[in-house]
Design a protein around this motif. Structure first.
Motif, PDB file in Angstrom:
ATOM      1  N   ILE A 132     -13.033   1.721 -11.039  1.00  0.00           N
ATOM      2  CA  ILE A 132     -12.482   2.023  -9.710  1.00  0.00           C
ATOM      3  C   ILE A 132     -12.314   0.743  -8.901  1.00  0.00           C
ATOM      4  CG2 ILE A 132     -12.922   3.184  -7.510  1.00  0.00           C
ATOM      5  CD1 ILE A 132     -14.487   5.313  -9.135  1.00  0.00           C
ATOM      6  N   LEU A 133     -13.363  -0.073  -8.863  1.00  0.00           N
ATOM      7  CA  LEU A 133     -13.341  -1.287  -8.044  1.00  0.00           C
ATOM      8  C   LEU A 133     -12.460  -2.373  -8.648  1.00  0.00           C
ATOM      9  CD1 LEU A 133     -17.095  -1.521  -7.003  1.00  0.00           C
ATOM     10  CD2 LEU A 133     -15.187  -0.674  -5.655  1.00  0.00           C
ATOM     11  N   ASN A 134     -12.308  -2.358  -9.966  1.00  0.00           N
ATOM     12  CA  ASN A 134     -11.508  -3.385 -10.633  1.00  0.00           C
ATOM     13  C   ASN A 134     -10.012  -3.181 -10.429  1.00  0.00           C
ATOM     14  OD1 ASN A 134     -11.326  -5.711 -12.409  1.00  0.00           O
ATOM     15  ND2 ASN A 134     -10.560  -4.312 -13.968  1.00  0.00           N
ATOM     16  N   ALA A 135      -9.618  -1.976 -10.046  1.00  0.00           N
ATOM     17  CA  ALA A 135      -8.194  -1.672  -9.860  1.00  0.00           C
ATOM     18  C   ALA A 135      -7.767  -1.974  -8.421  1.00  0.00           C
ATOM     19  CB  ALA A 135      -7.925  -0.205 -10.183  1.00  0.00           C
ATOM     20  N   ASN A 136      -6.536  -2.484  -8.276  1.00  0.00           N
ATOM     21  CA  ASN A 136      -5.974  -2.665  -6.940  1.00  0.00           C
ATOM     22  C   ASN A 136      -5.565  -1.326  -6.337  1.00  0.00           C
ATOM     23  OD1 ASN A 136      -4.505  -5.462  -8.440  1.00  0.00           O
ATOM     24  ND2 ASN A 136      -6.022  -5.645  -6.831  1.00  0.00           N
ATOM     25  N   GLN A 137      -5.131  -0.406  -7.207  1.00  0.00           N
ATOM     26  CA  GLN A 137      -4.679   0.907  -6.746  1.00  0.00           C
ATOM     27  C   GLN A 137      -5.205   1.984  -7.694  1.00  0.00           C
ATOM     28  OE1 GLN A 137      -2.660   0.647  -4.008  1.00  0.00           O
ATOM     29  NE2 GLN A 137      -2.372   2.800  -3.584  1.00  0.00           N
ATOM     30  N   VAL A 138      -5.801   3.023  -7.131  1.00  0.00           N
ATOM     31  CA  VAL A 138      -6.280   4.155  -7.923  1.00  0.00           C
ATOM     32  C   VAL A 138      -5.297   5.310  -7.732  1.00  0.00           C
ATOM     33  CG1 VAL A 138      -8.161   5.795  -8.294  1.00  0.00           C
ATOM     34  CG2 VAL A 138      -8.686   3.428  -7.656  1.00  0.00           C
ATOM     35  N   VAL A 139      -4.719   5.776  -8.840  1.00  0.00           N
ATOM     36  CA  VAL A 139      -3.733   6.857  -8.792  1.00  0.00           C
ATOM     37  C   VAL A 139      -4.385   8.114  -9.350  1.00  0.00           C
ATOM     38  CG1 VAL A 139      -1.455   7.636  -9.524  1.00  0.00           C
ATOM     39  CG2 VAL A 139      -1.871   5.191  -9.112  1.00  0.00           C
ATOM     40  N   LEU A 140      -4.603   9.084  -8.492  1.00  0.00           N
ATOM     41  CA  LEU A 140      -5.245  10.333  -8.888  1.00  0.00           C
ATOM     42  C   LEU A 140      -4.181  11.395  -9.096  1.00  0.00           C
ATOM     43  CD1 LEU A 140      -8.142  10.414  -6.249  1.00  0.00           C
ATOM     44  CD2 LEU A 140      -8.194   9.406  -8.540  1.00  0.00           C
ATOM     45  N   LEU A 141      -4.145  11.976 -10.278  1.00  0.00           N
ATOM     46  CA  LEU A 141      -3.245  13.104 -10.491  1.00  0.00           C
ATOM     47  C   LEU A 141      -3.863  14.355  -9.868  1.00  0.00           C
ATOM     48  CD1 LEU A 141      -1.987  11.052 -12.449  1.00  0.00           C
ATOM     49  CD2 LEU A 141      -1.454  12.969 -13.960  1.00  0.00           C
ATOM     50  N   GLU A 142      -3.015  15.262  -9.418  1.00  0.00           N
ATOM     51  CA  GLU A 142      -3.506  16.471  -8.739  1.00  0.00           C
ATOM     52  C   GLU A 142      -4.529  17.227  -9.587  1.00  0.00           C
ATOM     53  OE1 GLU A 142      -0.766  18.787  -5.803  1.00  0.00           O
ATOM     54  OE2 GLU A 142       0.486  18.141  -7.498  1.00  0.00           O
ATOM     55  N   GLY A 143      -4.276  17.273 -10.885  1.00  0.00           N
ATOM     56  CA  GLY A 143      -5.170  18.007 -11.774  1.00  0.00           C
ATOM     57  C   GLY A 143      -6.535  17.369 -11.933  1.00  0.00           C
ATOM     58  N   ALA A 144      -6.686  16.109 -11.497  1.00  0.00           N
ATOM     59  CA  ALA A 144      -7.967  15.414 -11.636  1.00  0.00           C
ATOM     60  C   ALA A 144      -8.875  15.614 -10.432  1.00  0.00           C
ATOM     61  CB  ALA A 144      -7.726  13.910 -11.849  1.00  0.00           C
ATOM     62  N   LEU A 145      -8.303  16.039  -9.303  1.00  0.00           N
ATOM     63  CA  LEU A 145      -9.082  16.107  -8.069  1.00  0.00           C
ATOM     64  C   LEU A 145     -10.246  17.089  -8.180  1.00  0.00           C
ATOM     65  CD1 LEU A 145      -6.243  16.012  -5.366  1.00  0.00           C
ATOM     66  CD2 LEU A 145      -7.718  14.144  -6.122  1.00  0.00           C
ATOM     67  N   GLU A 146      -9.986  18.246  -8.727  1.00  0.00           N
ATOM     68  CA  GLU A 146     -11.041  19.259  -8.835  1.00  0.00           C
ATOM     69  C   GLU A 146     -12.191  18.762  -9.712  1.00  0.00           C
ATOM     70  OE1 GLU A 146     -11.709  23.938 -10.148  1.00  0.00           O
ATOM     71  OE2 GLU A 146      -9.697  23.049 -10.179  1.00  0.00           O
ATOM     72  N   GLY A 147     -11.821  18.126 -10.841  1.00  0.00           N
ATOM     73  CA  GLY A 147     -12.853  17.611 -11.750  1.00  0.00           C
ATOM     74  C   GLY A 147     -13.680  16.515 -11.119  1.00  0.00           C
ATOM     75  N   ILE A 148     -13.036  15.611 -10.392  1.00  0.00           N
ATOM     76  CA  ILE A 148     -13.755  14.529  -9.716  1.00  0.00           C
ATOM     77  C   ILE A 148     -14.730  15.085  -8.694  1.00  0.00           C
ATOM     78  CG2 ILE A 148     -13.488  12.577  -8.116  1.00  0.00           C
ATOM     79  CD1 ILE A 148     -10.810  11.987  -9.494  1.00  0.00           C
ATOM     80  N   GLU A 149     -14.261  16.006  -7.863  1.00  0.00           N
ATOM     81  CA  GLU A 149     -15.112  16.559  -6.803  1.00  0.00           C
ATOM     82  C   GLU A 149     -16.243  17.404  -7.394  1.00  0.00           C
ATOM     83  OE1 GLU A 149     -12.520  18.470  -4.033  1.00  0.00           O
ATOM     84  OE2 GLU A 149     -11.476  16.617  -3.514  1.00  0.00           O
TER      85      GLU A 149
END
Length: 209
Positions: free
Chosen positions: A187-204
């Motif tokens: 996460i910190l190594n990336a300049n931009q984090v692109v979250l796909l809609e389908g990933a939001l539920e899993g992350i949370e």
């Protein structure tokens, strides 16, 4: 926390994604972030380094000079580390660098990293997409639409997608992971984090436990 959902052409779809305050808007814990990154980097080390010590060196066991009367220090073996060609004194030995870290600390670190990126406005929410075939050109087109061609980017998918992963593999500045593979370092190594809609539920779900 509302964020606009973009399509693969970088255009606003008119929809909003609701990012959890408990995951994307907490007070970052810098020490937890430090520990999680330290553990990740330690786990990458093979620990196979090895230097020969005096017991492993081939050489004569003859006492090389008499004990007294030379005016110099006593010496009993040509294999001593003080002589050229001798063994290494206190050299590296194979070891395991990994260490244990509490699950709650790791969870806090990842929430802190996402909150840092959200505070820097470095998180983009993208609608789910798929490729019919493996083509790097298709993935490059998405990077160009999002103005990420010359930036480090991390794409987070909801589930494993072989075509998307293989299409991005040749691009040095981009990485594709699933929500379960997300870690603080990436996460910190990336300049931009692109979250796909389908990933939001899993992350949370993973980080709200």
């Amino acid at each position: 926390m509302k964020v606009a959902v973009l399509d693969i052409n970088g255009k606003d779809t008119g929809r909003k994604a609701d990012l959890s305050q408990d995951v994307f808007a907490i007070e970052p814990n810098n020490h937890a972030v430090y520990l999680d990154v330290k553990q990740y980097l330690a786990n990458q080390r093979q620990g196979t380094h090895k230097a020969k010590e005096r017991a492993e060196i081939s050489g004569s066991t003859r006492k090389i000079k008499k004990q007294k009367g030379t005016g110099t220090a006593r010496a009993g073996s040509i294999k001593s580390g003080v002589f050229k060609g001798g063994g290494r004194m206190f050299g590296p030995r194979p070891r395991n660098y990994s260490f244990k870290l509490n699950k709650n600390v790791k969870r806090l670190a990842r929430k802190s990293a996402l909150s840092i990126k959200a505070g820097e406005q470095s998180i983009v929410v993208l609608e789910d997409f798929n490729f019919d075939t493996v083509k790097t050109k298709n993935f490059t087109a998405i990077l160009k639409a999002l103005n990420l061609e010359n930036k480090k980017s991390l794409f987070v998918l909801g589930a494993s997608n072989n075509n998307v992963y293989l299409s991005s593999r040749n691009l040095q500045g981009s990485e594709v992971v699933t929500s379960s593979e997300l870690n603080t370092y990436k996460i910190l190594n990336a300049n931009q984090v692109v979250l796909l809609e389908g990933a939001l539920e899993g992350i949370e779900t993973n980080l709200s436990k």
